[in-house]
Scaffold this active site. Structure first.
Site, short mmCIF file in Angstrom:
data_model
loop_
_atom_site.label_atom_id
_atom_site.label_comp_id
_atom_site.label_asym_id
_atom_site.label_seq_id
_atom_site.Cartn_x
_atom_site.Cartn_y
_atom_site.Cartn_z
N TRP A 1 0.86 -1.19 0.00
CA TRP A 1 0.00 0.00 0.00
C TRP A 1 0.89 1.23 0.00
CZ3 TRP A 1 -0.31 4.12 3.47
CH2 TRP A 1 -1.28 5.07 3.13
N GLU B 1 -3.00 -2.94 -2.67
CA GLU B 1 -4.13 -2.40 -1.92
C GLU B 1 -4.48 -0.99 -2.37
OE1 GLU B 1 -5.17 -1.12 2.73
OE2 GLU B 1 -3.31 -2.16 2.25
N LYS C 1 -6.98 2.67 -2.41
CA LYS C 1 -7.58 3.61 -1.47
C LYS C 1 -8.30 4.69 -2.25
CE LYS C 1 -6.62 5.84 2.94
NZ LYS C 1 -5.64 6.01 4.02
N ASP D 1 -9.45 -3.02 1.59
CA ASP D 1 -9.52 -2.52 2.96
C ASP D 1 -10.91 -1.91 3.14
OD1 ASP D 1 -9.40 -0.53 5.15
OD2 ASP D 1 -7.29 -1.07 5.24
N HIS E 1 -11.37 1.89 2.91
CA HIS E 1 -10.76 2.62 1.81
C HIS E 1 -11.71 3.00 0.69
CE1 HIS E 1 -6.23 1.59 2.58
NE2 HIS E 1 -6.84 2.13 3.63
N HIS F 1 -8.41 -6.34 4.45
CA HIS F 1 -8.03 -5.68 5.68
C HIS F 1 -9.34 -5.17 6.28
CE1 HIS F 1 -3.45 -4.66 5.30
NE2 HIS F 1 -3.70 -5.94 5.45
N ASP G 1 -11.49 7.05 6.56
CA ASP G 1 -10.70 5.85 6.86
C ASP G 1 -10.01 6.02 8.21
OD1 ASP G 1 -9.30 3.46 6.66
OD2 ASP G 1 -7.64 4.41 5.61
N ASP H 1 -10.02 3.85 10.77
CA ASP H 1 -9.49 2.61 11.33
C ASP H 1 -9.91 2.38 12.78
OD1 ASP H 1 -7.77 1.49 9.14
OD2 ASP H 1 -6.89 3.47 9.29
N ASP I 1 -7.06 -4.37 10.32
CA ASP I 1 -6.28 -3.14 10.23
C ASP I 1 -7.02 -2.02 10.94
OD1 ASP I 1 -4.62 -1.07 9.66
OD2 ASP I 1 -4.86 -1.14 7.48
#
Length: 417
Positions: free
Chosen positions: A184, A225, A227, A258, A261, A285, A293, A295, A325
């Protein structure tokens, strides 16, 4: 009523629908979740010359007990693993190398800098996954790495990614389980770009060079990955979903999704079945975005349940590599790992305890009334009794009793840091 008695009663409810609960629990035992190490130290890493966290990543909070050394981080992971049912994996970033006080640039990292992690993984029966770290570095300070206009900077990051793939191959050989190596990058622009194509051309060329290096797929699996946007790349990200999806399909790499993302109304659960039509495998993820994002720690929300349903009802447990993640420094970090990972496993168990074949048939028949009714009724089936029994059988705390273990660990270990 005992946990066993509650389990037997609940089991009968599911058996009415032809669901073999014992078989589901055996299947669940075989599903590894890749637990990210960076929750334990707020994505700090152990570089001798480490700088500030950057690359559109932000960790908020200052809860006491953050891991400061590799030994502390591994100790915290071990504690979390005693509270999580099943055998799992640990996901590392390159910044978690151990160089014994020597400054080693990222393009010069070698397997020897991760020997302690491998020995620890062997002792604990864990697999390892890996990520090159293309953020929090002076050569990514302007938000560009593999797509940078400066060839020298691109070469640095290309060599870092090649070194990372070799480290991952070492993991796979030593541990007897292939390592997922996920790339990423933070590359993008804050404002609307005047040229979207050229940076993507450079990114494609950089990736091509990285993957020219032959690495045995028996030991290493490559993933890329995407985004949608990040802090400092609000208007344009070079490695978009479309870019990496196309690259992965054309070059036989895994596309990693993800869950944080994408646009807030864009669900990863809806992508899984579509992508598995064209890819033998894909990687996840799992995170929890809150407006962006961010997390957050994974909770047992509707999207997590839907992701698990898509994996289970499409018989894709061996096709989807599940990793986590998230990073929250406002709460106990061992608790964060425990909550998030237990929820991921809960969602998979929940998906296994649904009459998926019957619901599929109802859809094929156009019987949407009964389909909706059953989906809703199964939301209040005695899933909790099955989960409690599974935890007991796996030798981990049942219900919220794991919190006492965390409180004790915080008092005896974390509070002394």
């Amino acid at each position: 009523m005992s946990i066993k008695q509650s389990y037997e009663l609940a089991k009968k409810e599911y058996e009415k629908w032809g669901i073999n609960v014992d078989e589901a629990l055996e299947k669940l035992k075989q599903v590894p979740i890749s637990i990210h190490c960076w929750q334990g130290d707020d994505v700090s890493g152990f570089e001798v010359n480490k700088g500030e966290l950057s690359g559109g990543i932000d960790v908020t909070g200052n809860y006491p007990g953050k891991a400061r050394t590799p030994e502390e981080l591994r100790s915290d992971l071990e504690k979390a693993l005693t509270l999580i049912p099943g055998k799992h994996r640990v996901n590392l970033h390159a910044i978690y190398a151990e160089t014994n006080g020597e400054v080693v640039e990222r393009d010069k990292l070698e397997p020897k800098h991760f020997e302690n992690w491998v020995n620890w993984a062997k002792e604990n029966g864990l697999g390892l996954d890996f990520n090159p770290t293309l953020f929090s570095h002076e050569k990514s300070a302007d938000g560009l790495t593999l797509s940078h206009p400066d060839q020298e900077i691109r070469e640095f990051w290309i060599n870092h990614c090649i070194a990372s793939r070799k480290i991952a191959e070492y993991f796979g050989k030593e541990l007897g389980s292939p390592t997922l190596t996920n790339i990423w990058i933070p590359d993008g622009y804050k404002d609307v770009p005047s040229d979207r194509l050229t940076p993507r051309v450079r990114l494609k060329e950089s990736l091509d060079k990285i993957f020219e290096e032959e690495i045995d797929e028996q030991y290493n699996i490559d993933a890329v990955e995407s985004k949608l946007f990040g802090i400092g790349s609000e208007s344009y990200v070079v490695g978009s979903h479309e870019f990496y999806l196309g690259y992965a399909l054309k070059n036989n790499k895994l596309c990693l999704l993800d869950t944080g993302h994408y646009h807030p109304t864009e669900m990863v659960s809806n992508k899984i079945s579509a992508m598995l039509l064209y890819s033998d495998k894909l990687a996840l993820h799992v995170s929890r975005p809150v407006r962006w994002d961010s997390d957050h720690v994974v909770t047992l929300d509707d999207e997590l349940k839907e992701i698990a349903l898509e994996i289970v009802r499409n018989d894709a447990l061996e096709k989807v590599m599940i990793g986590l993640d998230f990073f929250d420094a406002s709460i106990n970090r061992v608790a964060a790992w425990t909550i998030g990972t237990r929820n991921m496993i809960k969602s998979l168990l929940n998906a296994m305890l649904v009459p998926n074949d019957h619901l599929k048939q109802l859809q094929e028949e156009g019987n949407f009334t009964e389909r909706l009714a059953l989906i809703e009724e199964f939301k209040t089936y005695p899933f909790g009794a099955i989960w409690d029994y599974y935890c007991e059988q796996m030798g981990v705390p049942v219900k919220e009793t794991w919190l006492e273990d965390v409180k004790k660990y915080e008092k005896e270990v974390l509070s002394n840091r």
